[in-house]
Every structure is written in structure tokens, then in C-alpha cells.
Design a protein around this motif. Structure first.
Motif, PDB file in Angstrom:
ATOM      1  N   ASP A 159      30.247 -11.310   4.530  1.00 39.47           N
ATOM      2  CA  ASP A 159      30.146 -10.382   3.409  1.00 39.47           C
ATOM      3  C   ASP A 159      29.522  -9.072   3.856  1.00 39.47           C
ATOM      4  OD1 ASP A 159      31.244 -12.304   1.807  1.00 39.47           O
ATOM      5  OD2 ASP A 159      29.290 -13.047   1.081  1.00 39.47           O
ATOM      6  N   ASP A 160      28.548  -9.132   4.724  1.00 40.67           N
ATOM      7  CA  ASP A 160      27.879  -7.925   5.201  1.00 40.67           C
ATOM      8  C   ASP A 160      28.826  -7.079   6.051  1.00 40.67           C
ATOM      9  OD1 ASP A 160      25.571  -8.657   3.929  1.00 40.67           O
ATOM     10  OD2 ASP A 160      24.658  -9.563   5.713  1.00 40.67           O
ATOM     11  N   ASP A 161      29.732  -7.721   6.821  1.00 40.45           N
ATOM     12  CA  ASP A 161      30.677  -6.990   7.658  1.00 40.45           C
ATOM     13  C   ASP A 161      31.648  -6.192   6.807  1.00 40.45           C
ATOM     14  OD1 ASP A 161      29.520  -7.935   9.966  1.00 40.45           O
ATOM     15  OD2 ASP A 161      30.937  -9.609  10.187  1.00 40.45           O
ATOM     16  N   ASP A 162      32.081  -6.761   5.674  1.00 39.47           N
ATOM     17  CA  ASP A 162      33.003  -6.050   4.782  1.00 39.47           C
ATOM     18  C   ASP A 162      32.344  -4.806   4.213  1.00 39.47           C
ATOM     19  OD1 ASP A 162      34.885  -7.960   5.280  1.00 39.47           O
ATOM     20  OD2 ASP A 162      34.452  -9.120   3.454  1.00 39.47           O
ATOM     21  N   GLU A 163      31.076  -4.921   3.832  1.00 36.41           N
ATOM     22  CA  GLU A 163      30.362  -3.777   3.279  1.00 36.41           C
ATOM     23  C   GLU A 163      30.175  -2.703   4.343  1.00 36.41           C
ATOM     24  OE1 GLU A 163      26.717  -4.987   1.486  1.00 36.41           O
ATOM     25  OE2 GLU A 163      27.692  -6.489   0.232  1.00 36.41           O
ATOM     26  N   ASP A 164      29.868  -3.121   5.587  1.00 39.45           N
ATOM     27  CA  ASP A 164      29.656  -2.153   6.656  1.00 39.45           C
ATOM     28  C   ASP A 164      30.939  -1.399   6.986  1.00 39.45           C
ATOM     29  OD1 ASP A 164      27.080  -3.047   6.737  1.00 39.45           O
ATOM     30  OD2 ASP A 164      27.369  -4.323   8.520  1.00 39.45           O
ATOM     31  N   ALA A 165      32.067  -2.099   6.955  1.00 34.21           N
ATOM     32  CA  ALA A 165      33.339  -1.468   7.315  1.00 34.21           C
ATOM     33  C   ALA A 165      33.746  -0.411   6.296  1.00 34.21           C
ATOM     34  CB  ALA A 165      34.417  -2.519   7.453  1.00 34.21           C
ATOM     35  N   SER A 166      33.387  -0.575   5.056  1.00 35.00           N
ATOM     36  CA  SER A 166      33.798   0.382   4.032  1.00 35.00           C
ATOM     37  C   SER A 166      32.861   1.588   3.942  1.00 35.00           C
ATOM     38  CB  SER A 166      33.887  -0.309   2.674  1.00 35.00           C
ATOM     39  OG  SER A 166      32.603  -0.765   2.309  1.00 35.00           O
ATOM     40  N   ASP A 167      31.715   1.543   4.562  1.00 36.93           N
ATOM     41  CA  ASP A 167      30.764   2.648   4.503  1.00 36.93           C
ATOM     42  C   ASP A 167      31.013   3.591   5.691  1.00 36.93           C
ATOM     43  OD1 ASP A 167      28.640   4.329   4.126  1.00 36.93           O
ATOM     44  OD2 ASP A 167      27.102   2.756   4.120  1.00 36.93           O
ATOM     45  N   PRO A 168      31.413   4.842   5.440  1.00 35.45           N
ATOM     46  CA  PRO A 168      31.750   5.760   6.533  1.00 35.45           C
ATOM     47  C   PRO A 168      30.555   6.120   7.416  1.00 35.45           C
ATOM     48  CG  PRO A 168      31.827   6.892   4.424  1.00 35.45           C
ATOM     49  CD  PRO A 168      31.619   5.429   4.135  1.00 35.45           C
ATOM     50  N   ARG A 169      29.343   5.975   6.924  1.00 35.25           N
ATOM     51  CA  ARG A 169      28.166   6.282   7.749  1.00 35.25           C
ATOM     52  C   ARG A 169      28.059   5.324   8.922  1.00 35.25           C
ATOM     53  NH1 ARG A 169      23.794   6.139   3.131  1.00 35.25           N
ATOM     54  NH2 ARG A 169      25.156   4.419   2.610  1.00 35.25           N
ATOM     55  N   TRP A 170      28.397   4.046   8.692  1.00 35.39           N
ATOM     56  CA  TRP A 170      28.346   3.073   9.768  1.00 35.39           C
ATOM     57  C   TRP A 170      29.428   3.368  10.814  1.00 35.39           C
ATOM     58  CZ3 TRP A 170      24.172   0.625  10.533  1.00 35.39           C
ATOM     59  CH2 TRP A 170      23.351   0.253   9.479  1.00 35.39           C
ATOM     60  N   ALA A 172      30.534   6.225  11.683  1.00 31.02           N
ATOM     61  CA  ALA A 172      30.077   7.342  12.523  1.00 31.02           C
ATOM     62  C   ALA A 172      29.043   6.871  13.533  1.00 31.02           C
ATOM     63  CB  ALA A 172      29.492   8.435  11.627  1.00 31.02           C
ATOM     64  N   LEU A 173      28.194   5.958  13.134  1.00 26.70           N
ATOM     65  CA  LEU A 173      27.175   5.422  14.054  1.00 26.70           C
ATOM     66  C   LEU A 173      27.818   4.562  15.141  1.00 26.70           C
ATOM     67  CD1 LEU A 173      24.298   4.544  11.585  1.00 26.70           C
ATOM     68  CD2 LEU A 173      24.332   6.387  13.267  1.00 26.70           C
ATOM     69  N   ARG A 174      28.868   3.818  14.796  1.00 27.74           N
ATOM     70  CA  ARG A 174      29.524   2.970  15.789  1.00 27.74           C
ATOM     71  C   ARG A 174      30.231   3.798  16.859  1.00 27.74           C
ATOM     72  NH1 ARG A 174      31.308  -0.482  11.141  1.00 27.74           N
ATOM     73  NH2 ARG A 174      29.784  -2.147  11.113  1.00 27.74           N
ATOM     74  N   ASN A 175      30.658   4.977  16.499  1.00 30.55           N
ATOM     75  CA  ASN A 175      31.362   5.837  17.454  1.00 30.55           C
ATOM     76  C   ASN A 175      30.403   6.466  18.466  1.00 30.55           C
ATOM     77  OD1 ASN A 175      33.816   5.311  16.285  1.00 30.55           O
ATOM     78  ND2 ASN A 175      33.673   7.040  14.861  1.00 30.55           N
ATOM     79  N   LEU A 176      29.091   6.347  18.270  1.00 31.61           N
ATOM     80  CA  LEU A 176      28.130   6.919  19.197  1.00 31.61           C
ATOM     81  C   LEU A 176      28.113   6.180  20.533  1.00 31.61           C
ATOM     82  CD1 LEU A 176      25.106   7.710  16.881  1.00 31.61           C
ATOM     83  CD2 LEU A 176      26.715   9.333  17.895  1.00 31.61           C
ATOM     84  N   ASN A 177      28.523   4.943  20.557  1.00 30.59           N
ATOM     85  CA  ASN A 177      28.512   4.156  21.790  1.00 30.59           C
ATOM     86  C   ASN A 177      29.488   4.703  22.724  1.00 30.59           C
ATOM     87  OD1 ASN A 177      26.477   2.585  20.899  1.00 30.59           O
ATOM     88  ND2 ASN A 177      27.810   0.971  20.116  1.00 30.59           N
TER      89      ASN A 177
END
Length: 177
Positions: A159-170, A172-177
Motif C-alpha cells: 500500500d505504501d508503494d502505491d502511494e509513493d508512486a503517485s506522489d511526484p515529489r518521490w 524527483a527524489l528517486r531520480n537523484l541516484n
């Protein structure tokens, strides 16, 4: 603790066989201890002493009620106590308490005091949560039943993964790697 000899066993003159003793533990018993855990009680301690040349085995059975104060309502109530313990006394060159249930005494010891042992066995039989009988049938409140998870360091659930995927802020943070 005041010294009261009525709870002492005279072991020096005992023959090597089984002996039986009965002790009544009432108000006078609990008053000799400087404590507030057990204000009063009415108990009977049956002691079966088996003496041999090398050791003494005491079978102790304590049954009765003690007066306690309820943790929830502060009402006084009678708590039933029924406890059985075995105390092993062996002979040695000096007196020592080797374990909770093992004592060492010298062969010329005249008396064996039992009051502290009786009190300890009774104290161990008292439940940690002292509840009046009218509260004992109630189910325990589960503090986690309606609790909401605020923070966790563990792995995220689906459930937490679904919420993270829909939030554009996350994203942007994932692209920092």
C-alpha cells in the motif's frame, strides 16, 4: 524484620525421618515485615520436613488469602494464594544461601528460620496486576487495536508503494541516484 521464633524449626534434635508441621500465617506474621506489599492475610503453611544425614528437604505448601489493594479502583479485596515450593538445606562448613531454594547450614545449627521464606513464596504468588475480582473478567484493553502507524523503519508494504508512486515529489527524489 522483627525476630519471631514461632516460625523457626528446631532441627538439632530431629531424628532422620519425615516430620510434618503446620503454621498459621495471619496479621501478626505480616506485621513483622517492614513492607506495604501485603497488609494482611489468612494463610496456612504445611511443611513436610525430610531429614537425612546429608541434607534436609522441606516441602512447603501455602494456601489461603491475602488482602490486596486493587490497582484500578483502590478497593481492598481478598486474593487467593495456593503455592508449593521445595527448599533444600544441605550441611556444610559455613552458612550460605546458595540459590533461591538451596541453603547451606553448619551441622551444629539449632534452628531453621522459615518466616522470610514463607513471605517470599507468598510475594511471588501475587500477580503483578492486582485487580479486584469484579474487574478480572473484563477483557484486557489492547492499546494497539485502533493505533495508527506514524513511523516505521521497516520495509514498506504494498500500500505504501502505491502511494509513493503517485506522489511526484518521490519521483524527483528517486531520480537523484
Amino acid at each position: 524484620m522483627k525476630k519471631d521464633t514461632q516460625y523457626d524449626l528446631q532441627i538439632a534434635a530431629l531424628s532422620e525421618k519425615t516430620h510434618e508441621y503446620v503454621f498459621d500465617l495471619g496479621t501478626d506474621f505480616f506485621e513483622q515485615f517492614d513492607q506495604t506489599l501485603i497488609p494482611d492475610g489468612k494463610l496456612r503453611a504445611d511443611v513436610v520436613l525430610d531429614k537425612t544425614a546429608q541434607r534436609i528437604v522441606l516441602g512447603i505448601h501455602i494456601e489461603g488469602t491475602v488482602k490486596l489493594i486493587c490497582d484500578r479502583s483502590l478497593d481492598e479485596f481478598d486474593q487467593p494464594i495456593d503455592v508449593t515450593h521445595q527448599l533444600l538445606v544441605r550441611f556444610g562448613d559455613h552458612e550460605a544461601e546458595l540459590d533461591d531454594d538451596v541453603l547451606q547450614i553448619t551441622p551444629d545449627t539449632q534452628t531453621l528460620p522459615l518466616a522470610q521464606h514463607f513471605f517470599d513464596y507468598i510475594g511471588l504468588a501475587i500477580p503483578m496486576k492486582k485487580l479486584h475480582p469484579r474487574f478480572q473478567d473484563e477483557p484486557d484493553e489492547n492499546p494497539d487495536a485502533d493505533a495508527k502507524l506514524i513511523y516505521s523503519t521497516g520495509a514498506a508494504s504494498d500500500d505504501d508503494d502505491d502511494e509513493d508512486a503517485s506522489d511526484p515529489r518521490w519521483n524527483a527524489l528517486r531520480n537523484l541516484n
